[in-house]
Design a protein around this motif. Structure first.
Motif, PDB file in Angstrom:
ATOM      1  N   ASP A  90     -48.755   9.139  23.463  1.00 40.25           N
ATOM      2  CA  ASP A  90     -47.973  10.307  23.057  1.00 40.25           C
ATOM      3  C   ASP A  90     -46.899   9.839  22.077  1.00 40.25           C
ATOM      4  OD1 ASP A  90     -46.791  12.756  22.847  1.00 40.25           O
ATOM      5  OD2 ASP A  90     -46.083  12.861  24.919  1.00 40.25           O
TER       6      ASP A  90
ATOM      7  N   ALA B 217     -43.863  10.907  19.330  1.00 38.51           N
ATOM      8  CA  ALA B 217     -42.925  11.889  18.781  1.00 38.51           C
ATOM      9  C   ALA B 217     -42.441  11.323  17.449  1.00 38.51           C
ATOM     10  CB  ALA B 217     -41.760  12.106  19.733  1.00 38.51           C
TER      11      ALA B 217
ATOM     12  N   PHE C 247     -42.424  15.567  13.822  1.00 35.86           N
ATOM     13  CA  PHE C 247     -43.176  16.787  13.528  1.00 35.86           C
ATOM     14  C   PHE C 247     -42.794  17.857  14.557  1.00 35.86           C
ATOM     15  CE2 PHE C 247     -46.213  13.447  12.002  1.00 35.86           C
ATOM     16  CZ  PHE C 247     -46.065  13.713  10.654  1.00 35.86           C
ATOM     17  N   SER C 248     -43.271  19.076  14.372  1.00 37.01           N
ATOM     18  CA  SER C 248     -42.921  20.152  15.307  1.00 37.01           C
ATOM     19  C   SER C 248     -43.527  19.912  16.688  1.00 37.01           C
ATOM     20  CB  SER C 248     -43.371  21.497  14.753  1.00 37.01           C
ATOM     21  OG  SER C 248     -44.772  21.506  14.582  1.00 37.01           O
ATOM     22  N   HIS C 249     -44.669  19.216  16.757  1.00 32.96           N
ATOM     23  CA  HIS C 249     -45.313  18.913  18.034  1.00 32.96           C
ATOM     24  C   HIS C 249     -45.551  17.410  18.132  1.00 32.96           C
ATOM     25  CE1 HIS C 249     -46.126  23.180  17.638  1.00 32.96           C
ATOM     26  NE2 HIS C 249     -46.486  23.216  18.922  1.00 32.96           N
ATOM     27  N   ASN C 250     -45.628  16.918  19.369  1.00 33.01           N
ATOM     28  CA  ASN C 250     -45.982  15.519  19.579  1.00 33.01           C
ATOM     29  C   ASN C 250     -47.450  15.306  19.244  1.00 33.01           C
ATOM     30  OD1 ASN C 250     -43.410  15.223  20.476  1.00 33.01           O
ATOM     31  ND2 ASN C 250     -43.955  14.649  22.576  1.00 33.01           N
ATOM     32  N   ILE C 251     -47.786  14.089  18.844  1.00 24.37           N
ATOM     33  CA  ILE C 251     -49.173  13.713  18.588  1.00 24.37           C
ATOM     34  C   ILE C 251     -49.677  13.006  19.837  1.00 24.37           C
ATOM     35  CG2 ILE C 251     -50.711  12.295  17.194  1.00 24.37           C
ATOM     36  CD1 ILE C 251     -48.674  12.632  14.903  1.00 24.37           C
TER      37      ILE C 251
END
Length: 180
Positions: A103, A105, A108-112
């Motif tokens: 995971d 962070a 970006f707007s969302h975690n990858i």
């Protein structure tokens, strides 16, 4: 003459190498790897692997050192393993893992959330005051390099502030910003 291709590859204890029908199989304590080969001859004699080319045309010369290096990487991988370390440079950049899920962070707007292959072991190190580090370990050098390059591709280091994901020890060419 190929300087790398002419060197024999030593086989350490606990590693077995088999050659059969243009396929070389290397087994060790960390796993098993196979590699197809052509245009070269591979022989296993007295604890060493010898790679010779069948003729001196350009294609055979170019693949002579390549297959010797691939075999050497396979033998080293199943005996010692390969490790790549990635460093996340930037405010708020974080990395955590639960098993084989990584995971990230990265601003970006969302975690990858990235699911990794079972052959690659992932470990994240987060210390206060230091950049987070992602450690990737596997017996397959090509696979660990490919996974590391994919993770680095999410946020490549930029030349002005140096923010992004970089390999540990990688030098980033820095640029001067605007001059007043």
């Amino acid at each position: 003459m190929s300087r790398i291709g002419n060197n024999p590859v030593a086989i350490p204890e606990g590693v077995t190498v088999e050659v059969k029908d243009n396929v070389i199989t290397v087994k060790g304590k960390l796993g098993e790897l196979t590699q197809n080969f052509d245009t070269v001859n591979v022989k296993v004699e007295e604890g060493n692997v010898y790679v010779t080319r069948s003729s001196d045309n350009k294609d055979n010369k170019s693949k002579h050192g390549l297959y010797r290096s691939l075999i050497n990487n396979m033998i080293e991988g199943v005996s010692k393993g390969w490790t790549k370390e990635l460093e996340l440079v930037g405010v708020g950049y974080r990395a955590t893992n639960q098993g084989q899920k990584l995971d990230l962070a990265l601003g970006f707007s969302h975690n990858i959330v990235m699911s990794l292959a079972p052959e690659v072991k992932v470990e994240t190190v987060s210390e206060k005051g230091k950049n987070p580090i992602v450690k990737l370990t596997s017996h397959d050098k090509q696979l660990v390099g490919q996974v590391a390059a994919k993770i680095r591709g999410f946020r490549k280091p930029e030349p002005y502030k140096g923010k992004g994901i970089k390999f540990v020890g990688e030098e980033i060419r820095r640029k001067a910003g605007k001059s007043a």
